[in-house]
Design an enzyme around this catalytic site. Structure first.
Site, PDB file in Angstrom:
ATOM      1  N   SER A 144       0.874  -1.181   0.000  1.00  0.00           N
ATOM      2  CA  SER A 144       0.000   0.000   0.000  1.00  0.00           C
ATOM      3  C   SER A 144       0.902   1.219   0.000  1.00  0.00           C
ATOM      4  O   SER A 144       2.009   1.176   0.561  1.00  0.00           O
ATOM      5  CB  SER A 144      -0.867   0.020   1.262  1.00  0.00           C
ATOM      6  OG  SER A 144      -1.437   1.307   1.440  1.00  0.00           O
ATOM      7  N   TYR A 158      -1.329  -0.501  10.471  1.00  0.00           N
ATOM      8  CA  TYR A 158      -1.523  -1.005   9.093  1.00  0.00           C
ATOM      9  C   TYR A 158      -0.372  -0.545   8.203  1.00  0.00           C
ATOM     10  O   TYR A 158       0.210  -1.352   7.464  1.00  0.00           O
ATOM     11  CB  TYR A 158      -2.863  -0.495   8.542  1.00  0.00           C
ATOM     12  CG  TYR A 158      -3.084  -0.785   7.067  1.00  0.00           C
ATOM     13  CD1 TYR A 158      -3.529  -2.036   6.650  1.00  0.00           C
ATOM     14  CD2 TYR A 158      -2.856   0.192   6.088  1.00  0.00           C
ATOM     15  CE1 TYR A 158      -3.741  -2.306   5.294  1.00  0.00           C
ATOM     16  CE2 TYR A 158      -3.062  -0.069   4.746  1.00  0.00           C
ATOM     17  CZ  TYR A 158      -3.507  -1.314   4.353  1.00  0.00           C
ATOM     18  OH  TYR A 158      -3.713  -1.585   3.018  1.00  0.00           O
TER      19      TYR A 158
END
Ligand code: NAP
Length: 250
Positions: A144, A158
Site C-alpha cells: 500500500s 496497518y
C-alpha cells in the site's frame, strides 16, 4: 493449456477477486483463497469455470502456518503445478490513535498482513524453487502507499505492516532470484472495495481523497489486477525486487 496455478490469498473479494478474474482470463488456473466468506469465493470460482477457466475456492487463515501449508497442498493437488502466488489477503485494522490501539489487534494485524505474506512465500519457495524441483514462478505482494506515506489518520499499525511487506519483498526477491522466482510488490492508492467502504461513507471523505490524488479519482480493483497480471507474466521477466506504485499519482 493452463499457464500453471496461481494461488491468490484474499481472492474472494475486492482487489484479490479482480486479480483472480484477470489471471484466469490470461490462462492461469486460479486458487481463490478466503478466510470466512465461502459464498463469495465459491461464487467467483464458479463464475471463472463458467467462463471456461479453471478455479477452485480454498479456505485458510493466512496467519496460521498449518492452514497455509494445507492451502498449498490442496490447491496444488487440485489445480497444480504451482507457478505463482499473489499475497492479497489483508485487513486495515481499527482506525484509532496509537494511544488507543488494542495491543492484541496490532499483533493480529501483523500476523495477517506481514507474517501471512511470509508464510505463503515460504510455501511457494518450497514448491516453485528450481533448487527444490520446482519450475520457477512469480510472486506479487500487495502492499500500500501507506507503507511510505503513513496512510490515513489512525492506521499507523496497518502502514507498518505494509512497510514490512515491502522490505520482505526486496529481501526475498534477492534470495530466490537464482531459483527462477521473481518477487515484486504493488503499492495501491485508495481503491473502492469493502475495505475502504467504512471510511469512504463518511461525509466528504471520498471528495478529500479525490482532491489529494493527482488523477482526481479513486482506483478500481481491475486497475490493480492489470499491474499484477503484468508482474506475473513473462513480459516482466527482468523485473524483480521492485514496488510498482498504482496510486493515481499520490
Ligand atoms: P477486502 O475487499 O476487504 O478483501 C479482503 C480479502 O482478504 C478478502 O478476500 C478476505 O477474505 C481476505 N482476508 C482477510 N483476512 C484474511 C486472512 N486472515 N486469511 C485469508 N484471507 C483473508 O480488501 P481489499 O481492499 O480488496 O484489499 C486487498 C489487499 O489490498 C489488502 O492487502 C489491502 O491491504 C491492500 N490494499 C487495499 C487498498 C484499498 O484502498 N482497498 C489500498 C492499498 C492496499 P474473506 O472474503 O473470507 O473475508
Amino acid at each position: 493449456m493452463s499457464a500453471g496455478l496461481v494461488i491468490v490469498t484474499g481472492g474472494s473479494r475486492g482487489i484479490g477477486a479482480a486479480i483472480c478474474r484477470r489471471l484466469a482470463a490470461d490462462g492461469y488456473s486460479v486458487a481463490v483463497n478466503y478466510a470466512s466468506d465461502a459464498a463469495s469465493a465459491q461464487g467467483l470460482a464458479a463464475a471463472i469455470a463458467a467462463a471456461g477457466g479453471r478455479a477452485g475456492a480454498f479456505q485458510a487463515d493466512v496467519a496460521d502456518p498449518a492452514a497455509v501449508e494445507r492451502l498449498f497442498d490442496e490447491a496444488v493437488a487440485a489445480l497444480g503445478p504451482l507457478s505463482g502466488l499473489v499475497n492479497c489477503a489483508g485487513s486495515i485494522g481499527a482506525f484509532a490513535p496509537m494511544a488507543e490501539q488494542d495491543p492484541a489487534a496490532i499483533v493480529r494485524l501483523f500476523a495477517v498482513n506481514a507474517i501471512g505474506t511470509m508464510l505463503c512465500c515460504k510455501q511457494a519457495a518450497l514448491r516453485m524453487s528450481t533448487l527444490r524441483g520446482g519450475r520457477g514462478g512469480a510472486v506479487v505482494n500487495i502492499s500500500s502507499i501507506a507503507a511510505r506515506l503513513g496512510g490515513l489518520p489512525g492506521i499507523a499499525p496497518y502502514a507498518a505492516t505494509k512497510g514490512a511487506v515491502e522490505s520482505f519483498t526486496k529481501a526475498f526477491a534477492n534470495e530466490v532470484a537464482r531459483q527462477s522466482i521473481r518477487v515484486n510488490a504493488i503499492a495501491p492508492g485508495m481503491i473502492d472495495t469493502d475495505m475502504t467502504d467504512g471510511f469512504l461513507s463518511q461525509p466528504g471523505a471520498r471528495e478529500r481523497i479525490e482532491a489529494m490524488t493527482p488523477l482526481g479519482r479513486l482506483g478500481a480493483p481491475e486497475e490493480i489486477a492489470e499491474a499484477a497480471a503484468w508482474l506475473m507474466s513473462p513480459a516482466a521477466g527482468f523485473v524483480t525486487g521492485t514496488v510498482l506504485t498504482a496510486s493515481g499519482g499520490r
